[in-house]
Design a protein around this motif. Sequence first.
Motif, short mmCIF file in Angstrom:
data_model
loop_
_atom_site.label_atom_id
_atom_site.label_comp_id
_atom_site.label_asym_id
_atom_site.label_seq_id
_atom_site.Cartn_x
_atom_site.Cartn_y
_atom_site.Cartn_z
N GLY A 110 0.81 -1.23 0.00
CA GLY A 110 0.00 0.00 0.00
C GLY A 110 0.83 1.27 0.00
O GLY A 110 0.28 2.36 0.15
N LEU A 111 2.15 1.14 -0.15
CA LEU A 111 3.02 2.34 -0.10
C LEU A 111 3.22 2.94 -1.49
O LEU A 111 3.13 2.25 -2.50
CB LEU A 111 4.38 1.98 0.49
N SER A 112 3.53 4.23 -1.50
CA SER A 112 3.87 4.91 -2.76
C SER A 112 5.36 5.25 -2.74
O SER A 112 5.93 5.43 -1.64
CB SER A 112 3.11 6.22 -2.88
N PRO A 113 5.99 5.36 -3.92
CA PRO A 113 7.41 5.72 -3.95
C PRO A 113 7.64 7.02 -3.15
O PRO A 113 6.84 7.96 -3.25
CB PRO A 113 7.71 5.92 -5.44
N GLY A 114 8.69 7.03 -2.34
CA GLY A 114 8.99 8.21 -1.53
C GLY A 114 8.42 8.14 -0.12
O GLY A 114 8.82 8.91 0.75
N ASP A 115 7.49 7.20 0.12
CA ASP A 115 7.00 7.01 1.49
C ASP A 115 8.17 6.54 2.36
O ASP A 115 9.04 5.80 1.90
CB ASP A 115 5.89 5.95 1.54
N GLU A 116 8.15 6.97 3.62
CA GLU A 116 9.30 6.67 4.49
C GLU A 116 8.97 5.61 5.54
O GLU A 116 7.85 5.57 6.07
CB GLU A 116 9.75 7.95 5.20
N ILE A 117 9.98 4.80 5.81
CA ILE A 117 9.87 3.80 6.88
C ILE A 117 11.06 4.03 7.80
O ILE A 117 12.20 4.19 7.33
CB ILE A 117 9.92 2.37 6.31
N LEU A 118 10.79 4.05 9.09
CA LEU A 118 11.87 4.26 10.06
C LEU A 118 12.19 2.94 10.76
O LEU A 118 11.27 2.26 11.26
CB LEU A 118 11.44 5.33 11.07
N ILE A 119 13.46 2.59 10.79
CA ILE A 119 13.92 1.43 11.54
C ILE A 119 14.99 1.94 12.51
O ILE A 119 15.19 3.15 12.62
CB ILE A 119 14.47 0.31 10.60
N THR A 120 15.67 1.05 13.23
CA THR A 120 16.69 1.54 14.16
C THR A 120 18.02 0.79 13.97
O THR A 120 18.06 -0.31 13.44
CB THR A 120 16.27 1.38 15.64
N GLN A 121 19.07 1.44 14.47
CA GLN A 121 20.40 0.81 14.42
C GLN A 121 20.55 -0.27 15.49
O GLN A 121 21.51 -1.02 15.48
CB GLN A 121 21.48 1.88 14.61
N LEU A 122 19.60 -0.30 16.43
CA LEU A 122 19.72 -1.24 17.55
C LEU A 122 19.02 -2.57 17.28
O LEU A 122 19.37 -3.60 17.85
CB LEU A 122 19.12 -0.58 18.81
N ASP A 123 18.05 -2.56 16.37
CA ASP A 123 17.19 -3.73 16.22
C ASP A 123 17.90 -4.96 15.65
O ASP A 123 18.87 -4.87 14.90
CB ASP A 123 15.99 -3.38 15.33
N ARG A 135 12.74 -1.07 -0.03
CA ARG A 135 13.41 -0.09 -0.91
C ARG A 135 13.14 -0.44 -2.36
O ARG A 135 13.05 0.43 -3.23
CB ARG A 135 14.93 -0.09 -0.66
N GLU A 136 12.99 -1.76 -2.63
CA GLU A 136 12.71 -2.20 -4.00
C GLU A 136 11.39 -1.62 -4.52
O GLU A 136 11.18 -1.53 -5.72
CB GLU A 136 12.63 -3.74 -4.06
N ARG A 137 10.50 -1.25 -3.62
CA ARG A 137 9.21 -0.67 -4.02
C ARG A 137 9.24 0.85 -3.98
O ARG A 137 8.20 1.51 -4.05
CB ARG A 137 8.10 -1.16 -3.11
N GLY A 138 10.43 1.42 -3.77
CA GLY A 138 10.55 2.89 -3.78
C GLY A 138 10.45 3.52 -2.41
O GLY A 138 10.47 4.75 -2.29
N ALA A 139 10.33 2.71 -1.35
CA ALA A 139 10.25 3.28 0.00
C ALA A 139 11.62 3.83 0.40
O ALA A 139 12.66 3.30 -0.01
CB ALA A 139 9.79 2.23 0.99
N VAL A 140 11.60 4.89 1.20
CA VAL A 140 12.85 5.48 1.71
C VAL A 140 12.99 4.99 3.15
O VAL A 140 12.11 5.20 3.98
CB VAL A 140 12.77 7.03 1.68
N ILE A 141 14.11 4.34 3.43
CA ILE A 141 14.30 3.78 4.78
C ILE A 141 15.30 4.64 5.54
O ILE A 141 16.40 4.90 5.07
CB ILE A 141 14.84 2.32 4.72
N LYS A 142 14.89 5.06 6.72
CA LYS A 142 15.80 5.82 7.59
C LYS A 142 16.01 5.01 8.86
O LYS A 142 15.17 4.16 9.20
CB LYS A 142 15.17 7.16 7.96
#
Length: 409
Positions: A110-123, A135-142
């Motif tokens: 259900g995401l559109s290119p440029g939509d952001e997903i936040l993850i963490t360096q700790l997980d 990312r393959e679907r155009g999501a931006v991961i931070k």
Amino acid sequence: MPYTAAEALLSRRDFPALQPRGREPPLVYLDGPGGSQVPSAVIAAIEDVYSTCNVNTHGNFPPSREIDRRMTEAREVVAAFLGAADGSCISFGQNMTTLNFSLSAAIGAGLSPGDEILITQLDHEANRGPWLRLRERGAVIKEVRLTTDGVLDPEDMAAKITPRTKVFALGASSNALGTVNDLALARRLTRAVGALLVVDAVHYAPHFPVDVRALDVDFLLCSAYKFYGPHVGVLYSAPGALDRLSTDRLCTQNPSAPYRIETGTLNHAAIAGVRAAIEYLAHWGRGMSLRERIVDAMTGIAAYEHSLGAYFHGAAAALPGVRVFGPDFSTPARAPTVSITLAARTAAEAASLLGERGICVWDGNFYAARAVEILGLAERGGLLRTGVSLYSTREELDRLLEGLVDIVR
Ligand SMILES: Cc1ncc(COP(=O)(O)O)c(C=O)c1O
């Protein structure tokens, strides 16, 4: 009900794997974060399914009706464990990782290119990899920054949640450092922008009472083999949340929650074992309802395990040549998992020398590879991790401490 060293000693009788074998000293099993041992009640519950109702669900004959009943009841018991409204919020799967891939793919659809997903360096990678894939679907991961103290930077978290953020995937507790993350802050920030909050509670659920409604999460995942059950993954979905997702499923499958994300035939016997594990935990607590007994038991177990963790943390930090990682034990919000490095040995060498003494502790990155990289420990072989469970004792930690003194000498 207070859970003390006496209860811990008593509990050991319930775990066949912890019984002494011959003249060898009993195994010191301190790899709780890797997986807990199972009590006899869990083994009996699994055996009972194979002995009495090892048939498929939804048949019009007695053993099939029986397995349907057990599956429904197992969902209700897991709902009580997590504080969910009812069993319709509880889906089962092979393990947490597989369920999280299914969840992320369904959300990703259900995401559109440029939509952001936040993850963490700790997980753990299980709560990074499935999201990075989008990312393959155009999501931006931070990713939220991990500080050298082993905690997530709250300012960085706030700065990285933007109106474009659609999902924040965050661990409740780190399986590498024992950090307990600020889920209330994560919820406030995600609510403000309408993002989903997906929580990995795999390391949290064995050590603390979980209340999905108080946490107000959209999705929460855990894994029964970390809380005295068999290898089964659990997904909690807030009422209505799963029904909105485009999951991979067959046209023959029930499209409503909780079945919407469950593909194929489940491991019914193991799921009966999950229920037995939760009932086993509950029997250490008091209360009128199952939920009350679970919360009471987990509160007592949390305090006992915290005291063991604090003891080991303090004693290990005092050893020459030992460096302790992660937050201290000054607040109860600290999982009883303690990771260290030794100046004289790599973590793998230490684990192997301790293993020769019958002491089981894990070394490396425990799939929290990004955290170990950020801490600058990847080249040195990562950390040596000690994790207690409800059956762990101070004597076991003393055996480990003696072993550490010998191997750093
Ligand atoms: C914090 C954490 N998250 C996720 C996982 C993955 O769980 P599973 O083995 O059920 O896929 C683990 C396993 O060690 C873990 O410790």
